[in-house]
Design a protein around this motif. Structure first.
Motif, PDB file in Angstrom:
ATOM      1  N   ASN A  11       0.799  -1.231   0.000  1.00  0.00           N
ATOM      2  CA  ASN A  11       0.000   0.000   0.000  1.00  0.00           C
ATOM      3  C   ASN A  11       0.829   1.277   0.000  1.00  0.00           C
ATOM      4  O   ASN A  11       0.288   2.371  -0.117  1.00  0.00           O
ATOM      5  N   ASN A  15      -1.473   2.739  -5.191  1.00  0.00           N
ATOM      6  CA  ASN A  15      -2.717   3.305  -4.677  1.00  0.00           C
ATOM      7  C   ASN A  15      -3.857   2.336  -4.975  1.00  0.00           C
ATOM      8  O   ASN A  15      -4.366   2.280  -6.087  1.00  0.00           O
ATOM      9  N   ILE A  16      -4.212   1.544  -3.968  1.00  0.00           N
ATOM     10  CA  ILE A  16      -5.246   0.521  -4.154  1.00  0.00           C
ATOM     11  C   ILE A  16      -6.615   1.128  -3.878  1.00  0.00           C
ATOM     12  O   ILE A  16      -6.977   1.408  -2.735  1.00  0.00           O
ATOM     13  N   ASP A  19     -10.101  -3.271  -2.536  1.00  0.00           N
ATOM     14  CA  ASP A  19      -9.463  -4.266  -1.682  1.00  0.00           C
ATOM     15  C   ASP A  19     -10.148  -5.593  -1.969  1.00  0.00           C
ATOM     16  O   ASP A  19     -11.331  -5.748  -1.682  1.00  0.00           O
TER      17      ASP A  19
END
Length: 379
Positions: A11, A15-16, A19
């Motif tokens: 992370n 930039n997730i 999820d």
């Protein structure tokens, strides 16, 4: 012994928005229109964090489509500009690395056919020195954990700290429903050796067909893998490569919606307390299992001595067949998995053979020493 890798958490370098991490795109970039259309449809789902596409495709036999080549990088750059999705491609040599970096590709991955060759991995590692870019390493084609670890170490040694692994399954001679056997235990071993290493699952290559992808995807998340790499094509029926294992962007969106994402830990005190109690029970049973195995091997040792002294062979096939058949019948009654039971019995039997062989050889060694001593005394 833990695997020592200098890596950054997932992370911190990606930039997730969703999820788990979802990497998706066509197996191969075929035409500019195909890639751009697929990219826009994937971006519109809001569920994809990275756009992938095969630019150079290692094929088993010559004459098959081996990727569109460098021009595909320009299409990928355009797709990124229009959708905002970061991009990822597979690289198999230093030239691929240089071209991908020059085209602004955001993430590189090393394929299974490359991971199996330390010379190839080292060439890629040398080309990456001084570069700050995420690199994902697929497991080798064959089930060799050390090769996988070695590839990760070589890339890390080049200064790449944004590092992850891709679990895409392993080749096997056994007939199976899967294109590549998952062999989950190898991915689990890698995670145990290096808990901070992100592992992404590739259900497309494990399954080889789209029908099994939801099952493998869920299992991967249940095993605490950090994401999925799923191949997607605007029209899989006309895909130039791996048509059966690709899904449409809309099907991908539905698949992700149906996944259950579980937490690795819980803050619920009642849950934690009950889990701790159940684990104590497991620990106690494990201790009893090991104690019984120890007692069994002690008897095996006595049998080995008895066979040695009476000039009887170690292996009696009828006896092994009886043990196996009785064990499988008992396993059915206990509702144990038969495949697990057979493997367990084979391991125990293999250790019994090893122990008896050791005893047989000890007897020969002792007789040899005695004979030498007797010869020396006579001379």
């Amino acid at each position: 012994m833990k695997l020592q890798l200098n890596i950054q958490p997932l992370n911190t370098w990606l930039n997730i928005n969703n999820d788990p991490l979802i990497i998706s795109g066509p197996c191969s970039a075929e035409t500019e229109e195909q890639l751009l259309t697929t990219a826009h449809l994937l971006a519109a789902t809001g569920k994809v964090s990275v756009l992938r596409a095969g630019i150079w495709k290692p094929r088993t036999r010559p004459g098959e489509f081996e990727g569109i080549g460098s021009i595909g990088l320009e299409w990928l750059k355009k797709a990124k500009a229009e959708t905002g999705l970061p991009t990822a491609v597979e690289v198999a040599n230093a030239k691929h690395v240089e071209e991908a970096l020059a085209a602004g590709v955001d993430i590189l991955w090393i394929g299974a056919r490359s991971t199996v060759n330390p010379f190839t991995v080292q060439e890629i590692a040398d080309a990456l020195k001084g570069v700050d870019i995420p690199v994902l390493v697929k497991n080798p084609v064959n089930p060799d954990l050390q090769l996988w670890i070695g590839a990760l170490e070589r890339i890390n040694g080049a200064g790449i700290t944004k590092l992850g692994a891709i679990h895409r399954g392993f080749s096997s001679f056994e007939k199976s429903s899967f294109r590549n056997e998952p062999m989950w235990e190898l991915a689990i071993q890698l995670k145990t050796l290096c808990p901070e290493l992100p592992i992404i699952n590739d259900p497309s290559h494990i399954c080889g067909n789209r029908e099994l992808i939801p099952y493998i995807s869920q299992k991967a998340l249940d095993l605490d893998m950090q994401g999925l790499m799923i191949e997607s094509h605007v029209d899989p029926s006309v895909a130039w490569t791996d048509a059966k294992q690709q899904v449409t962007p809309s099907a991908l969106s539905d698949l992700v919606d149906r996944l259950t994402v579980r937490e690795p830990e819980s803050k619920n005190e009642a849950f934690v307390d009950q889990l701790a109690d159940l684990r104590k029970q497991i620990d106690k049973i494990d201790d009893q299992l090991l104690q019984k195995l120890g007692e069994r091997m002690a008897i095996v040792g006595k049998i080995g001595e008895f066979k040695r002294d009476n000039q009887v062979t170690i292996l009696q096939v009828n006896r092994w067949d009886a043990i196996l058949n009785k064990g499988i019948s008992f396993a059915k009654a206990l509702k144990l998995d038969l495949n697990f039971t057979e493997k367990f019995l084979e391991l125990v039997h293999g250790e019994s053979i090893r122990k008896q062989t050791e005893i047989m050889n000890e007897g020969k060694a002792e007789k040899g020493i005695a004979a030498e001593t007797h010869t020396e005394v006579k001379s």
